[in-house]
Scaffold this motif. Structure first.
Motif, mmCIF file in Angstrom:
data_model
loop_
_atom_site.group_PDB
_atom_site.id
_atom_site.type_symbol
_atom_site.label_atom_id
_atom_site.label_comp_id
_atom_site.label_asym_id
_atom_site.label_seq_id
_atom_site.Cartn_x
_atom_site.Cartn_y
_atom_site.Cartn_z
ATOM 1 N N ARG A 138 -29.763 -7.800 3.103
ATOM 2 C CA ARG A 138 -29.549 -6.462 2.543
ATOM 3 C C ARG A 138 -29.028 -5.498 3.598
ATOM 4 N NH1 ARG A 138 -34.300 -7.044 -0.079
ATOM 5 N NH2 ARG A 138 -35.382 -5.759 1.439
ATOM 6 N N SER A 139 -29.633 -5.542 4.783
ATOM 7 C CA SER A 139 -29.204 -4.637 5.857
ATOM 8 C C SER A 139 -27.757 -4.911 6.248
ATOM 9 C CB SER A 139 -30.114 -4.798 7.077
ATOM 10 O OG SER A 139 -31.437 -4.398 6.788
ATOM 11 N N LEU A 140 -27.398 -6.179 6.334
ATOM 12 C CA LEU A 140 -26.044 -6.531 6.760
ATOM 13 C C LEU A 140 -25.014 -6.259 5.666
ATOM 14 C CD1 LEU A 140 -26.929 -9.800 8.676
ATOM 15 C CD2 LEU A 140 -26.230 -7.617 9.664
ATOM 16 N N LEU A 141 -25.426 -6.360 4.406
ATOM 17 C CA LEU A 141 -24.537 -5.961 3.319
ATOM 18 C C LEU A 141 -24.277 -4.459 3.388
ATOM 19 C CD1 LEU A 141 -25.941 -8.036 0.321
ATOM 20 C CD2 LEU A 141 -23.630 -8.207 1.259
ATOM 21 N N ASP A 142 -25.330 -3.688 3.639
ATOM 22 C CA ASP A 142 -25.168 -2.239 3.748
ATOM 23 C C ASP A 142 -24.258 -1.866 4.913
ATOM 24 O OD1 ASP A 142 -26.802 -1.927 1.574
ATOM 25 O OD2 ASP A 142 -28.514 -1.117 2.674
ATOM 26 N N LEU A 143 -24.276 -2.695 5.972
ATOM 27 C CA LEU A 143 -23.419 -2.457 7.131
ATOM 28 C C LEU A 143 -22.011 -3.031 6.935
ATOM 29 C CD1 LEU A 143 -26.024 -3.269 9.939
ATOM 30 C CD2 LEU A 143 -25.024 -1.016 9.457
ATOM 31 N N ARG A 144 -21.782 -3.654 5.773
ATOM 32 C CA ARG A 144 -20.483 -4.259 5.457
ATOM 33 C C ARG A 144 -20.115 -5.365 6.458
ATOM 34 N NH1 ARG A 144 -21.380 -2.174 0.934
ATOM 35 N NH2 ARG A 144 -19.985 -0.605 -0.006
ATOM 36 N N LEU A 145 -21.126 -6.133 6.879
ATOM 37 C CA LEU A 145 -20.876 -7.204 7.842
ATOM 38 C C LEU A 145 -20.896 -8.592 7.206
ATOM 39 C CD1 LEU A 145 -22.880 -5.935 10.951
ATOM 40 C CD2 LEU A 145 -20.403 -6.133 10.711
ATOM 41 N N VAL A 146 -21.436 -8.708 5.995
ATOM 42 C CA VAL A 146 -21.430 -9.993 5.292
ATOM 43 C C VAL A 146 -20.049 -10.202 4.675
ATOM 44 C CG1 VAL A 146 -22.401 -11.331 3.390
ATOM 45 C CG2 VAL A 146 -23.904 -9.919 4.814
ATOM 46 N N ASP A 147 -19.490 -11.379 4.875
ATOM 47 C CA ASP A 147 -18.180 -11.701 4.297
ATOM 48 C C ASP A 147 -18.306 -12.425 2.962
ATOM 49 O OD1 ASP A 147 -16.290 -10.865 6.513
ATOM 50 O OD2 ASP A 147 -17.614 -12.212 7.615
ATOM 51 N N THR A 148 -19.256 -13.360 2.884
ATOM 52 C CA THR A 148 -19.389 -14.205 1.695
ATOM 53 C C THR A 148 -20.854 -14.365 1.345
ATOM 54 O OG1 THR A 148 -17.350 -15.423 2.182
ATOM 55 C CG2 THR A 148 -18.937 -16.503 0.743
ATOM 56 N N LEU A 149 -21.137 -14.340 0.045
ATOM 57 C CA LEU A 149 -22.498 -14.530 -0.448
ATOM 58 C C LEU A 149 -22.518 -15.713 -1.411
ATOM 59 C CD1 LEU A 149 -25.440 -13.487 -0.860
ATOM 60 C CD2 LEU A 149 -24.538 -12.027 -2.686
ATOM 61 N N HIS A 150 -23.310 -16.734 -1.046
ATOM 62 C CA HIS A 150 -23.590 -17.840 -1.966
ATOM 63 C C HIS A 150 -24.915 -17.514 -2.648
ATOM 64 C CE1 HIS A 150 -20.401 -20.214 -0.219
ATOM 65 N NE2 HIS A 150 -20.987 -20.269 0.962
ATOM 66 N N LEU A 151 -24.870 -17.251 -3.933
ATOM 67 C CA LEU A 151 -26.058 -16.846 -4.669
ATOM 68 C C LEU A 151 -26.453 -17.961 -5.638
ATOM 69 C CD1 LEU A 151 -27.872 -14.278 -4.900
ATOM 70 C CD2 LEU A 151 -26.507 -13.661 -6.908
ATOM 71 N N LEU A 152 -27.622 -18.535 -5.409
ATOM 72 C CA LEU A 152 -28.138 -19.594 -6.271
ATOM 73 C C LEU A 152 -29.220 -18.971 -7.143
ATOM 74 C CD1 LEU A 152 -27.277 -20.951 -3.392
ATOM 75 C CD2 LEU A 152 -28.338 -22.983 -4.378
ATOM 76 N N THR A 153 -28.924 -18.805 -8.426
ATOM 77 C CA THR A 153 -29.848 -18.148 -9.337
ATOM 78 C C THR A 153 -30.544 -19.190 -10.207
ATOM 79 O OG1 THR A 153 -28.411 -16.198 -9.383
ATOM 80 C CG2 THR A 153 -30.096 -16.364 -11.095
ATOM 81 N N PHE A 154 -31.866 -19.221 -10.127
ATOM 82 C CA PHE A 154 -32.666 -20.220 -10.836
ATOM 83 C C PHE A 154 -33.173 -19.634 -12.155
ATOM 84 C CE2 PHE A 154 -32.367 -21.785 -6.656
ATOM 85 C CZ PHE A 154 -32.712 -23.126 -6.636
ATOM 86 N N PRO A 155 -33.187 -20.427 -13.212
ATOM 87 C CA PRO A 155 -33.567 -19.917 -14.530
ATOM 88 C C PRO A 155 -35.079 -19.764 -14.679
ATOM 89 C CG PRO A 155 -33.018 -22.241 -14.703
ATOM 90 C CD PRO A 155 -32.731 -21.825 -13.291
ATOM 91 N N VAL A 156 -35.620 -18.801 -13.949
ATOM 92 C CA VAL A 156 -37.050 -18.513 -14.011
ATOM 93 C C VAL A 156 -37.239 -17.033 -13.703
ATOM 94 C CG1 VAL A 156 -37.371 -19.169 -11.582
ATOM 95 C CG2 VAL A 156 -39.324 -19.184 -13.128
ATOM 96 N N VAL A 157 -38.204 -16.411 -14.372
ATOM 97 C CA VAL A 157 -38.570 -15.017 -14.126
ATOM 98 C C VAL A 157 -40.013 -14.988 -13.635
ATOM 99 C CG1 VAL A 157 -39.019 -12.773 -15.214
ATOM 100 C CG2 VAL A 157 -36.956 -14.053 -15.803
ATOM 101 N N LEU A 158 -40.260 -14.289 -12.518
ATOM 102 C CA LEU A 158 -41.591 -14.260 -11.927
ATOM 103 C C LEU A 158 -42.323 -12.940 -12.141
ATOM 104 C CD1 LEU A 158 -40.880 -16.064 -8.530
ATOM 105 C CD2 LEU A 158 -41.612 -17.058 -10.710
ATOM 106 N N GLY A 159 -41.590 -11.840 -12.188
ATOM 107 C CA GLY A 159 -42.237 -10.560 -12.405
ATOM 108 C C GLY A 159 -42.941 -9.989 -11.195
ATOM 109 N N ALA A 160 -42.873 -10.675 -10.063
ATOM 110 C CA ALA A 160 -43.504 -10.204 -8.828
ATOM 111 C C ALA A 160 -42.801 -10.856 -7.655
ATOM 112 C CB ALA A 160 -44.995 -10.558 -8.818
ATOM 113 N N GLY A 161 -42.973 -10.262 -6.467
ATOM 114 C CA GLY A 161 -42.355 -10.802 -5.264
ATOM 115 C C GLY A 161 -41.231 -9.909 -4.765
ATOM 116 N N ARG A 162 -40.808 -10.176 -3.535
ATOM 117 C CA ARG A 162 -39.752 -9.357 -2.939
ATOM 118 C C ARG A 162 -38.412 -9.677 -3.590
ATOM 119 N NH1 ARG A 162 -42.319 -11.038 1.522
ATOM 120 N NH2 ARG A 162 -40.582 -12.385 2.093
ATOM 121 N N ARG A 163 -37.677 -8.632 -3.930
ATOM 122 C CA ARG A 163 -36.387 -8.788 -4.591
ATOM 123 C C ARG A 163 -35.250 -8.590 -3.605
ATOM 124 N NH1 ARG A 163 -40.041 -7.796 -8.308
ATOM 125 N NH2 ARG A 163 -39.673 -8.440 -10.478
#
Length: 208
Positions: A138-163
């Motif tokens: 998150r910090s590096l995205l805000d600094l515009r330093l990340v070039d590529t994001l591989h996002l693996l989204t799993f079909p589950v909802v937890l309702g708690a935990g760090r986002r």
């Protein structure tokens, strides 16, 4: 100059905490660790292996570094597609308190984050990869330093935990590069950072 590439597992409600096991990260009283394991399949495994094969070095947050350092040095087969890369390649851990890391090849990054990571990218030939390390991403995205994001989204909802994305995250636009969904329903998507969002409006047709 190298590229900074983030790979992170999230749930449908954006939780990235402790995907790998019940005891991986129980901070904040989180008791749902290991949520990615029942859904992992051969397709997602190949995807991760291909990502690690492109690494020239690793940049990790302190929490993820400690989790990795407790496990991967014990996997000593140099041909292992993940351990072989992690143990052999340079590792940089962002921390203000870590002083003497035991994992060979580790350098502590403790200065100005933007300056230090920019310098790391400049002297990296290929991909400098971040795995997990949601707060750092998150910090590096805000600094515009990340070039590529591989996002693996799993079909589950937890309702708690760090986002991964929390209120106050800098508005950011991405360009979709490629993606597909595995047999167990994991969405594997690759995005390139594209700057700030663009805005518009859907005009209603004028009444006659």
């Amino acid at each position: 100059m190298g590229r900074l590439v983030s790979t992170i597992f999230v749930t449908l409600d954006g939780v990235h905490q402790a995907p790998g096991g019940p005891q991986e990260d129980t901070s904040g009283g989180f008791d749902q660790g290991g949520w990615s394991f029942p859904l992992a399949d051969d397709d997602s495994g190949r995807y991760i292996t291909e990502i690690f094969a492109r690494a020239s070095g690793f940049l990790l947050g302190r929490r993820t570094y400690d989790i990795f350092a407790a496990y991967w040095p014990k996997v000593t087969d140099p041909a292992h597609p993940i351990a072989g890369r992690l143990n052999a390649l340079p590792k940089y851990v962002v921390s203000a308190t870590l002083q003497a890391p035991a994992w060979a090849g580790t350098t502590v990054v403790s200065g100005d984050l933007a300056k230090e990571v920019t310098a790391l990218k400049e002297r990296t030939d290929g991909e400098l990869q971040i795995h997990g390390s949601g707060a750092l991403v998150r910090s590096l995205l805000d600094l515009r330093l990340v070039d590529t994001l591989h996002l693996l989204t799993f079909p589950v909802v937890l309702g708690a935990g760090r986002r991964l994305f929390t209120p106050g995250t800098l508005p950011t636009r991405f360009t979709h590069r490629r993606g597909h969904v595995t047999g167990s329903g994991i969405s594997l998507q690759t995005y390139d950072l594209a700057g700030s969002p663009e805005y518009g409006t859907y005009d209603l047709p004028e009444e006659s």
